[in-house]
Design a protein around this motif. Structure first.
Motif, PDB file in Angstrom:
ATOM      1  N   MET A  55       0.806  -1.234   0.235  1.00 22.55           N
ATOM      2  CA  MET A  55      -0.042   0.165   0.056  1.00 22.55           C
ATOM      3  C   MET A  55       0.683   1.183   0.177  1.00 22.55           C
ATOM      4  N   THR A  56      -0.034   1.873  -0.532  1.00 27.40           N
ATOM      5  CA  THR A  56       1.512   3.321  -0.649  1.00 27.40           C
ATOM      6  C   THR A  56       0.016   4.369   0.565  1.00 27.40           C
ATOM      7  N   PHE A  57       0.782   5.323   1.108  1.00 26.26           N
ATOM      8  CA  PHE A  57       0.258   6.556   1.656  1.00 26.26           C
ATOM      9  C   PHE A  57       0.777   7.928   1.989  1.00 26.26           C
ATOM     10  N   SER A  58       0.316   8.527   0.887  1.00 30.56           N
ATOM     11  CA  SER A  58       1.193   9.964   1.570  1.00 30.56           C
ATOM     12  C   SER A  58       1.520   9.985   2.475  1.00 30.56           C
ATOM     13  N   ALA A  59       2.401  11.604   2.761  1.00 30.96           N
ATOM     14  CA  ALA A  59       2.729  11.866   3.784  1.00 30.96           C
ATOM     15  C   ALA A  59       2.017  12.821   4.592  1.00 30.96           C
ATOM     16  N   ALA A  60       0.497  12.950   3.925  1.00 29.84           N
ATOM     17  CA  ALA A  60      -0.630  14.275   5.052  1.00 29.84           C
ATOM     18  C   ALA A  60      -1.230  12.446   5.586  1.00 29.84           C
TER      19      ALA A  60
ATOM     20  N   VAL B   9      -8.308   5.385   4.577  1.00 31.16           N
ATOM     21  CA  VAL B   9      -7.264   4.826   4.539  1.00 31.16           C
ATOM     22  C   VAL B   9      -7.752   4.931   6.150  1.00 31.16           C
ATOM     23  N   PHE B  10      -7.670   3.142   6.699  1.00 31.24           N
ATOM     24  CA  PHE B  10      -7.106   2.925   8.091  1.00 31.24           C
ATOM     25  C   PHE B  10      -5.937   1.777   8.548  1.00 31.24           C
ATOM     26  N   ALA B  11      -5.512   2.286   9.877  1.00 27.53           N
ATOM     27  CA  ALA B  11      -4.439   1.541  10.542  1.00 27.53           C
ATOM     28  C   ALA B  11      -4.276   0.028  10.729  1.00 27.53           C
ATOM     29  N   GLN B  12      -5.599  -0.021  11.292  1.00 30.93           N
ATOM     30  CA  GLN B  12      -5.652  -1.699  12.226  1.00 30.93           C
ATOM     31  C   GLN B  12      -6.941  -2.659  11.392  1.00 30.93           C
ATOM     32  N   THR B  13      -6.828  -3.554  11.365  1.00 28.58           N
ATOM     33  CA  THR B  13      -8.125  -4.564  10.375  1.00 28.58           C
ATOM     34  C   THR B  13      -9.194  -4.306  11.764  1.00 28.58           C
ATOM     35  N   ASP B  14     -11.286  -4.751  11.415  1.00 31.54           N
ATOM     36  CA  ASP B  14     -11.077  -4.979  12.798  1.00 31.54           C
ATOM     37  C   ASP B  14     -11.901  -6.330  12.442  1.00 31.54           C
TER      38      ASP B  14
ATOM     39  N   VAL C  75     -15.558   3.545  -3.534  1.00 28.04           N
ATOM     40  CA  VAL C  75     -14.594   4.235  -2.454  1.00 28.04           C
ATOM     41  C   VAL C  75     -13.186   3.389  -2.405  1.00 28.04           C
ATOM     42  N   ASP C  76     -12.356   4.109  -2.107  1.00 23.28           N
ATOM     43  CA  ASP C  76     -11.012   4.106  -2.437  1.00 23.28           C
ATOM     44  C   ASP C  76     -10.201   3.207  -1.042  1.00 23.28           C
ATOM     45  N   VAL C  77      -9.902   2.013  -1.108  1.00 27.78           N
ATOM     46  CA  VAL C  77      -9.175   1.906   0.406  1.00 27.78           C
ATOM     47  C   VAL C  77      -8.112   0.819   0.931  1.00 27.78           C
ATOM     48  N   ALA C  78      -7.884   1.624   0.912  1.00 27.07           N
ATOM     49  CA  ALA C  78      -5.920   0.993   2.058  1.00 27.07           C
ATOM     50  C   ALA C  78      -6.128   0.970   3.449  1.00 27.07           C
ATOM     51  N   GLY C  79      -5.240   0.025   3.514  1.00 22.33           N
ATOM     52  CA  GLY C  79      -5.554  -0.401   4.979  1.00 22.33           C
ATOM     53  C   GLY C  79      -3.505  -0.383   5.774  1.00 22.33           C
ATOM     54  N   GLY C  80      -3.347  -0.856   7.083  1.00 23.32           N
ATOM     55  CA  GLY C  80      -2.710  -1.189   7.641  1.00 23.32           C
ATOM     56  C   GLY C  80      -1.284   0.143   7.475  1.00 23.32           C
ATOM     57  N   LEU C  81      -1.921   1.663   8.034  1.00 18.99           N
ATOM     58  CA  LEU C  81      -1.265   2.166   7.916  1.00 18.99           C
ATOM     59  C   LEU C  81      -0.864   2.421   9.568  1.00 18.99           C
ATOM     60  N   LEU C  82       0.126   2.238   9.820  1.00 23.12           N
ATOM     61  CA  LEU C  82       1.071   2.753  11.691  1.00 23.12           C
ATOM     62  C   LEU C  82      -0.293   1.160  11.855  1.00 23.12           C
ATOM     63  N   ALA C  83      -0.072   0.302  11.646  1.00 21.87           N
ATOM     64  CA  ALA C  83      -1.492  -1.168  12.432  1.00 21.87           C
ATOM     65  C   ALA C  83      -0.987  -1.254  13.600  1.00 21.87           C
ATOM     66  N   ASP C  84       0.167  -1.069  13.464  1.00 15.85           N
ATOM     67  CA  ASP C  84       0.891  -1.586  14.850  1.00 15.85           C
ATOM     68  C   ASP C  84       1.134  -0.486  15.728  1.00 15.85           C
ATOM     69  N   GLU C  85       0.960   0.466  16.163  1.00 10.98           N
ATOM     70  CA  GLU C  85       0.454   1.591  17.170  1.00 10.98           C
ATOM     71  C   GLU C  85      -0.652   1.570  17.355  1.00 10.98           C
ATOM     72  N   ALA C  86      -2.461   1.753  15.851  1.00 10.66           N
ATOM     73  CA  ALA C  86      -3.075   1.227  16.743  1.00 10.66           C
ATOM     74  C   ALA C  86      -3.716  -0.147  17.533  1.00 10.66           C
ATOM     75  N   ARG C  87      -2.683  -1.379  16.872  1.00 17.11           N
ATOM     76  CA  ARG C  87      -2.672  -2.200  18.417  1.00 17.11           C
ATOM     77  C   ARG C  87      -2.216  -2.222  19.077  1.00 17.11           C
TER      78      ARG C  87
END
Length: 346
Positions: free
Chosen positions: A1-6, A102-107, A124-136
């Protein structure tokens, strides 16, 4: 997954929002959400304020109004696909015209899972896994409970330097310092249930409430749980009206955790004596140990934990030290060391 700086920056903000102090504990995870305009600027933000209140996405959408159309929703947990006290967040995002999520942790909660798929089906464009460890980490007990179908168990003990929880005559006040006791109340307040055995209630008469610096009970109290087959003596403080108390007439640790999980308890604070602690340990139901170690020696007396069935050093139970903190009173003499350890056998 690619995520922007914003999106990275927005996710860090969403995690901060999710961790907002004062949000009451309960069955729901802590969640934050930030809405971004197409140019990456922030449109609105929100967070979940406790069971029965709007979820983080709905909170942010309400603040954004029509500006949510075409926005990117950055949220710490996959939007839910469940209708309970509130409607599904996935549908709220679709209805608001959000173009990307864009979400971090999968439910992994089977009741609420499936939000990402619902969003994708709606275009809807969906991307997951951004900062997932921090969310967990933010929702570690909730995550554990959802994935293991039982509450996360923190075993708390207070011990002398030579591993004693009481002197030969049975006295144990005060092995832990005032600073350690205040810290214990803080940790109790982060849990859904505080658990002891009937023996602890009979001998020590604990109240098991969360209290502040002047010993007054705080507004939100965890469930007080006593396990054991014998009746509770009359006039015990655990039976007062400062918090709800549940007496489970069983000696089976797993039965207790199963019952508490069914009551939406995700984090249990185990404060029982050495026998109860040993029963949970031998059942493989201790996930974290918080030990308050006092700089004193007794030489003999009750051990901090009962028989574990370990006969040789090669079979010793090894724990991972996650944190060491010195708790010191104002006079410099009232000192304990708090060791926080994770159980490495999983």
């Amino acid at each position: 997954m690619t995520f922007s700086a914003a999106e990275h920056e927005a996710m860090r903000r969403a995690l901060s929002l999710a961790a907002t102090p004062g949000v009451p504990r309960g069955p729901n995870p802590r969640v934050g959400c930030v809405l971004l305009a197409p140019d990456g600027s922030e449109v609105a933000e929100g967070f979940h304020r406790g069971a029965g209140s709007g979820h983080a996405e709905v909170d942010a959408l309400a603040a954004a109004g029509e500006d949510a159309r075409g926005a990117t929703a950055v949220v710490t947990l996959e939007p839910c696909n469940h209708t309970g006290r509130t409607g599904p967040c996935s549908q709220a995002l679709i209805d608001a015209g959000v173009r990307r999520v864009v979400f971090a942790q999968t439910d992994h909660n089977p009741v609420a899972a499936g939000g990402a798929d619902r969003l994708r089906v709606a275009g809807v464009d969906v991307a997951g896994g951004l900062l997932a460890d921090e969310a967990r980490d933010l929702n570690r007990a909730w995550t554990f409970a959802v994935e293991h179908d039982r509450p996360f168990v923190t075993w708390k003990l207070a011990t002398t330097l030579d591993g004693r929880s009481a002197a030969v005559d049975g006295t144990s006040r005060w092995i832990s310092s005032r600073a350690a006791r205040l810290d214990t109340h803080r940790l109790r307040g982060e849990c859904d249930a505080v658990l002891v055995g009937t023996g602890t209630v009979a001998v020590d008469d604990p109240e098991l409430t969360v209290r502040d610096e002047v010993d007054d009970p705080v507004a939100h109290q965890p469930l007080r749980v006593v396990m054991g087959e014998r009746d509770l003596p009359d006039q015990r403080r655990v039976l007062n009206d400062r918090a709800e108390t549940l007496h489970l007439r069983t000696r089976d640790p797993l039965e207790v955790l199963t019952t508490l999980f069914a009551r939406d308890c995700q984090h249990v604070f185990l404060e029982g004596g050495p026998t109860l602690a040993a029963a949970f340990w031998q059942a493989g139901l201790v996930d974290e140990v918080v030990a308050y170690v006092a700089p004193m020696l007794l030489g003999s007396g009750a051990s901090a934990v009962g028989e574990l069935g370990i006969g040789t050093i090669a079979d010793a139970a090894h724990l991972h030290v996650a944190d060491v903190h010195v708790l010191q009173g104002h006079d410099g003499e009232d000192t304990n060391v708090r060791l926080t350890m994770t159980v490495g056998r999983r």
